[in-house]
Each structure stands twice: as structure tokens, then as C-alpha cells.
Design a protein around this motif. Sequence first.
Motif: not given
Length: 122
Positions: A7-19, A25-36
Motif C-alpha cells: 500500500s503506502s508503506y515502505e519498509f526499509q531493511v535494517v538487518d537480517k535477523i534469521g531464516a 526474517v528482517y528487522e525493518v523500519s519505516l522512514p517516517t518513524c523510529d519504531f522497528k
Amino acid sequence: MEVYRHSSYEFQVVDKIGAGGFGEVYEVSLPTCDFKYALKRFAPQKNIAEASLFSEGELLERFRQEMRYQTNCRHKNIVSICVVHQGDAPFFVMDLADSDLSKLIKKDLLSNEEKIQVILDV
């Protein structure tokens, strides 16, 4: 930097957590907030897919079943899913858990009482 869109979300990959068997599974963030967040995408490991009796379509259906179950299950020990993407490359996004039980066990960071409580919770 890898980006997953829904939709209108863009999740940016911060780090790979596991598989695991069905995905990564990746840690991701939204550019508009600090929450992971954590993002799990369908990506069956080749050795599991080849050794499995399931076709890729059946593995995909099991991944989608996992999404449905986790979305519908409400429990303090189960991370809630907040976004489900069903497109060609399915993924789901959930809150990033505070800890990982397997890491806590491997690092021997749980008391005997906590280990017993984990068994009872499961």
C-alpha cells in the motif's frame, strides 16, 4: 538498501535477523518513524524445499496458513501481525520482539524458574 512495499508503506531493511524453513526474517523500519518492525517473507530454504514432500505451491500455502493463524491468535507470547502482503512475493510485518527465546537459552540467560515457566507457557 532493500525495500518492501505494501500500500503506502515502505519498509526499509535494517538487518537480517534469521531464516527458517519457509522464510527469512528482517528487522525493518519505516522512514517516517523510529519504531522497528520484523518482516518475514516467503523464501523457502532450497535444501528444505528439495527434501520436502511439498511443492513450492504447497509450501506457499503453509506460509499463508502461518500468516492466518498468527493474525488470528492473540496471546502475550505471540507477536501480533500488523501488515499482510499477499502479492507475488508474500510477506508479513509484525512488532519486533524484545528477545529471542532460542538466543536466551543458548546464552544461558534464563533462570531455572524462567525455563520452567517457558515450558508451562508453551
